[in-house]
Design a protein around this motif. Structure first.
Motif, PDB file in Angstrom:
ATOM      1  N   ALA A  22       0.825  -1.206   0.000  1.00  0.00           N
ATOM      2  CA  ALA A  22       0.000   0.000   0.000  1.00  0.00           C
ATOM      3  C   ALA A  22       0.864   1.263   0.000  1.00  0.00           C
ATOM      4  CB  ALA A  22      -0.927   0.002   1.219  1.00  0.00           C
ATOM      5  N   ASP A  23       2.184   1.099   0.041  1.00  0.00           N
ATOM      6  CA  ASP A  23       3.077   2.256   0.004  1.00  0.00           C
ATOM      7  C   ASP A  23       2.949   2.973  -1.339  1.00  0.00           C
ATOM      8  OD1 ASP A  23       3.947   1.587   2.512  1.00  0.00           O
ATOM      9  OD2 ASP A  23       5.783   0.618   1.826  1.00  0.00           O
ATOM     10  N   GLU A  26       6.097   5.798  -5.748  1.00  0.00           N
ATOM     11  CA  GLU A  26       7.444   6.374  -5.765  1.00  0.00           C
ATOM     12  C   GLU A  26       8.350   5.684  -4.741  1.00  0.00           C
ATOM     13  OE1 GLU A  26       4.674   8.585  -4.839  1.00  0.00           O
ATOM     14  OE2 GLU A  26       4.225   8.616  -6.970  1.00  0.00           O
ATOM     15  N   SER A  27       7.792   5.393  -3.569  1.00  0.00           N
ATOM     16  CA  SER A  27       8.556   4.701  -2.520  1.00  0.00           C
ATOM     17  C   SER A  27       8.896   3.283  -2.954  1.00  0.00           C
ATOM     18  CB  SER A  27       7.754   4.642  -1.224  1.00  0.00           C
ATOM     19  OG  SER A  27       7.480   5.931  -0.751  1.00  0.00           O
ATOM     20  N   LEU A  28       7.939   2.632  -3.602  1.00  0.00           N
ATOM     21  CA  LEU A  28       8.166   1.258  -4.052  1.00  0.00           C
ATOM     22  C   LEU A  28       9.222   1.203  -5.150  1.00  0.00           C
ATOM     23  CD1 LEU A  28       4.467   0.020  -4.100  1.00  0.00           C
ATOM     24  CD2 LEU A  28       6.189  -0.304  -2.319  1.00  0.00           C
ATOM     25  N   ALA A  29       9.197   2.168  -6.049  1.00  0.00           N
ATOM     26  CA  ALA A  29      10.204   2.219  -7.111  1.00  0.00           C
ATOM     27  C   ALA A  29      11.594   2.433  -6.519  1.00  0.00           C
ATOM     28  CB  ALA A  29       9.861   3.325  -8.105  1.00  0.00           C
ATOM     29  N   ALA A  30      11.685   3.311  -5.530  1.00  0.00           N
ATOM     30  CA  ALA A  30      12.974   3.569  -4.881  1.00  0.00           C
ATOM     31  C   ALA A  30      13.465   2.325  -4.145  1.00  0.00           C
ATOM     32  CB  ALA A  30      12.841   4.747  -3.914  1.00  0.00           C
ATOM     33  N   HIS A  43       1.538  -1.537  -6.385  1.00  0.00           N
ATOM     34  CA  HIS A  43       0.846  -0.630  -5.463  1.00  0.00           C
ATOM     35  C   HIS A  43      -0.642  -0.959  -5.474  1.00  0.00           C
ATOM     36  CE1 HIS A  43      -0.573   2.985  -3.523  1.00  0.00           C
ATOM     37  NE2 HIS A  43      -1.276   3.299  -4.602  1.00  0.00           N
ATOM     38  N   THR A  44      -1.235  -1.078  -4.295  1.00  0.00           N
ATOM     39  CA  THR A  44      -2.676  -1.287  -4.195  1.00  0.00           C
ATOM     40  C   THR A  44      -3.294  -0.056  -3.540  1.00  0.00           C
ATOM     41  OG1 THR A  44      -4.441  -2.675  -3.311  1.00  0.00           O
ATOM     42  CG2 THR A  44      -2.387  -2.672  -2.076  1.00  0.00           C
ATOM     43  N   PRO A  45      -3.945   0.799  -4.334  1.00  0.00           N
ATOM     44  CA  PRO A  45      -4.527   2.026  -3.789  1.00  0.00           C
ATOM     45  C   PRO A  45      -5.501   1.727  -2.651  1.00  0.00           C
ATOM     46  CG  PRO A  45      -4.669   2.000  -6.186  1.00  0.00           C
ATOM     47  CD  PRO A  45      -4.217   0.637  -5.749  1.00  0.00           C
ATOM     48  N   PRO A  66      -2.180  -4.339   6.943  1.00  0.00           N
ATOM     49  CA  PRO A  66      -2.148  -5.769   6.629  1.00  0.00           C
ATOM     50  C   PRO A  66      -0.896  -6.424   7.203  1.00  0.00           C
ATOM     51  CG  PRO A  66      -1.631  -4.471   4.700  1.00  0.00           C
ATOM     52  CD  PRO A  66      -2.027  -3.503   5.769  1.00  0.00           C
ATOM     53  N   VAL A  67      -0.992  -7.706   7.472  1.00  0.00           N
ATOM     54  CA  VAL A  67       0.152  -8.443   7.992  1.00  0.00           C
ATOM     55  C   VAL A  67       0.983  -8.984   6.834  1.00  0.00           C
ATOM     56  CG1 VAL A  67      -1.009  -9.079  10.142  1.00  0.00           C
ATOM     57  CG2 VAL A  67      -1.178 -10.594   8.178  1.00  0.00           C
ATOM     58  N   PRO A  68       2.287  -9.152   7.042  1.00  0.00           N
ATOM     59  CA  PRO A  68       3.124  -9.740   5.998  1.00  0.00           C
ATOM     60  C   PRO A  68       2.686 -11.173   5.729  1.00  0.00           C
ATOM     61  CG  PRO A  68       4.464  -8.745   7.725  1.00  0.00           C
ATOM     62  CD  PRO A  68       3.061  -8.779   8.219  1.00  0.00           C
TER      63      PRO A  68
END
Length: 112
Positions: A22-23, A26-30, A43-45, A66-68
């Motif tokens: 859910a991040d 941009e954070s996920l790409a980095a 990414h899940t909006p 959510p839990v891992p």
């Protein structure tokens, strides 16, 4: 051991790994670039995928994190395996994935 470190073992099984978060994109790409990950992070909006998959603690509040976890779907998107952790400190790793996949191999092979 992380999925990236065991990537060749996983890839040889013909498995497609996709992380869901859910991040912000941009954070996920980095993160993907910094960790040099071979698999995509989707990414899940508003956490919609997590709501659909119900990957929350059993006693979770409506806006819970959510839990891992690890979910294995077959080629027809039927859920075949789920392993969720109650703590954000403990991630499900490659060891679990590599342990479970051989048990499911007959279900993952395409028909015909």
């Amino acid at each position: 051991m992380g999925v990236q470190k065991r990537w060749l073992d996983i890839e040889q099984l013909g498995v497609v790994v996709v992380a869901v978060s859910a991040d912000k994109p941009e954070s996920l790409a980095a993160l993907r670039e910094r960790k040099r990950l071979s698999f995509p992070i989707v990414h899940t909006p508003n956490g919609e995928a997590f709501k659909l998959l119900q990957v929350f603690k059993k006693d979770a509040q409506p806006n819970a994190v959510p839990v891992p976890g690890l979910m294995i779907f077959d080629r027809t998107f039927v859920l075949r395996y789920t392993e969720l952790r109650d703590s954000l400190l403990f991630r499900v790793g490659a060891k679990s994935l590599l342990r479970e996949l051989p048990k499911l191999a007959f279900e993952l092979v395409p028909k015909g």
